[in-house]
Motif scaffolding. Structure first.
Motif, mmCIF file in Angstrom:
data_model
loop_
_atom_site.group_PDB
_atom_site.id
_atom_site.type_symbol
_atom_site.label_atom_id
_atom_site.label_comp_id
_atom_site.label_asym_id
_atom_site.label_seq_id
_atom_site.Cartn_x
_atom_site.Cartn_y
_atom_site.Cartn_z
ATOM 1 N N LEU A 91 0.837 -1.202 0.000
ATOM 2 C CA LEU A 91 0.000 0.000 0.000
ATOM 3 C C LEU A 91 0.868 1.246 0.000
ATOM 4 O O LEU A 91 1.836 1.342 0.756
ATOM 5 N N ASP A 92 0.510 2.193 -0.862
ATOM 6 C CA ASP A 92 1.226 3.473 -0.908
ATOM 7 C C ASP A 92 0.264 4.542 -1.405
ATOM 8 O O ASP A 92 -0.731 4.239 -2.074
ATOM 9 N N PHE A 93 0.561 5.813 -1.064
ATOM 10 C CA PHE A 93 -0.319 6.884 -1.541
ATOM 11 C C PHE A 93 0.210 7.547 -2.808
ATOM 12 O O PHE A 93 -0.420 8.453 -3.348
ATOM 13 N N GLU A 115 -0.849 -7.883 -4.038
ATOM 14 C CA GLU A 115 -1.892 -6.947 -4.449
ATOM 15 C C GLU A 115 -1.411 -5.534 -4.127
ATOM 16 O O GLU A 115 -0.941 -5.268 -3.024
ATOM 17 N N TRP A 116 -1.512 -4.629 -5.096
ATOM 18 C CA TRP A 116 -1.083 -3.246 -4.899
ATOM 19 C C TRP A 116 -2.307 -2.368 -4.703
ATOM 20 O O TRP A 116 -3.253 -2.417 -5.486
ATOM 21 N N ILE A 117 -2.280 -1.526 -3.674
ATOM 22 C CA ILE A 117 -3.409 -0.658 -3.364
ATOM 23 C C ILE A 117 -2.917 0.762 -3.089
ATOM 24 O O ILE A 117 -1.949 0.956 -2.348
ATOM 25 N N GLU A 118 -3.573 1.730 -3.677
ATOM 26 C CA GLU A 118 -3.302 3.132 -3.356
ATOM 27 C C GLU A 118 -4.118 3.493 -2.125
ATOM 28 O O GLU A 118 -5.352 3.376 -2.136
ATOM 29 N N GLY A 119 -3.449 3.895 -1.061
ATOM 30 C CA GLY A 119 -4.177 4.158 0.166
ATOM 31 C C GLY A 119 -3.408 5.004 1.150
ATOM 32 O O GLY A 119 -2.238 5.342 0.942
ATOM 33 N N ASP A 120 -4.051 5.337 2.234
ATOM 34 C CA ASP A 120 -3.554 6.273 3.246
ATOM 35 C C ASP A 120 -3.090 5.516 4.489
ATOM 36 O O ASP A 120 -3.851 4.740 5.073
#
Length: 248
Positions: A91-93, A115-120
């Motif tokens: 996870l990265d923003f 799994e790659w996720i854009e997040g806070d």
């Protein structure tokens, strides 16, 4: 696989101005991030990252999270540890960092476990007690609220599980403090200049001065609920790994 909570899949970061600036910074440096890390650490960052993963104690078939994953070094090390039966979320923003992470994993036979996720990092889009292990590399120093970030790691960890957090550390020894400042001023910034990102890397020393030391990090982690917390100073105290365990 961890369940997402009701937050949107792109759980975007806070609108805090300083946070937006950091997000833009990491998007700008994404194309040269890996090459710079190798140059600036003489390759030692790979050793520090492996130590961090080992301290988080992933296991075969585990479900793990790498917060502020950048181009995915720690994420891929976690994926190796959990094997094809495990699952790892990076996870990265910063969208550009996630793009680099995805590209670097294209040739992996085991890429399906990632799994790659854009997040806070301050509002992780997962349910409570989702993960068997969590890592975070060079992210805690850049969040606008360290206690909130650690509280989120605590929330999504399973009981008894550990989070391991790698970042720069302020040495206690005056000689090592001088060495660290010279390292940043005489090596980091000039090399970053060669890659066209001098301004982006000049922020490291000021951010480090504001960053809590190891003992202060331990106190914050205990305050948000972790039961056992250890801070390991490595590389002469210029780097550190905070290892925090949730009560079983």
């Amino acid at each position: 696989m961890p369940a997402l909570n009701d937050s949107p899949r792109k759980a975007l970061s806070s609108t805090n101005a300083s946070q937006i600036d950091v997000q833009s910074l990491f998007n700008r440096i994404a194309p040269v991030y890996d090459s710079l890390n190798d140059w600036l650490s003489l390759g030692l960052h790979r050793v520090w990252k492996q130590m961090t993963v080992d301290w988080s104690q992933p296991f075969n078939g585990a479900t793990c999270l790498d917060v502020c994953c950048g181009s995915g070094d720690l994420t891929r090390l976690l994926a190796k540890a959990v094997g094809p039966d495990g699952h790892v979320v990076g996870l990265d923003f910063a969208t550009a960092q996630l793009t680099c992470a995805t590209q670097r994993t294209q040739s992996w036979l085991n890429r399906g476990s990632i799994e790659w996720i854009e997040g806070d990092a301050l509002a992780l889009p997962f349910h409570d007690n989702d993960f068997d292990a969590i890592t975070m590399g060079y992210g805690l120093r850049n969040v606008p609220d360290i206690a909130q970030s650690l509280s989120e790691l605590y929330r999504v960890l399973k009981p008894g599980a550990k989070a391991a957090i790698l970042d720069f550390h302020r040495p206690a020894d005056d000689v090592m403090k001088f060495v660290q400042q010279q390292y940043i001023d005489q090596l980091v910034v000039p090399i970053a200049r060669q890659f066209g990102v001098e301004e982006e890397y000049a922020y490291i020393f000021p951010s480090l001065q504001r960053f809590p030391n190891g003992q202060e990090q331990k106190a914050i982690a205990l305050d948000v609920g972790f039961s056992t917390v250890v801070h390991y100073a490595i590389s002469g105290g210029m780097m550190g790994v905070l290892v925090a365990q949730k009560q079983d």
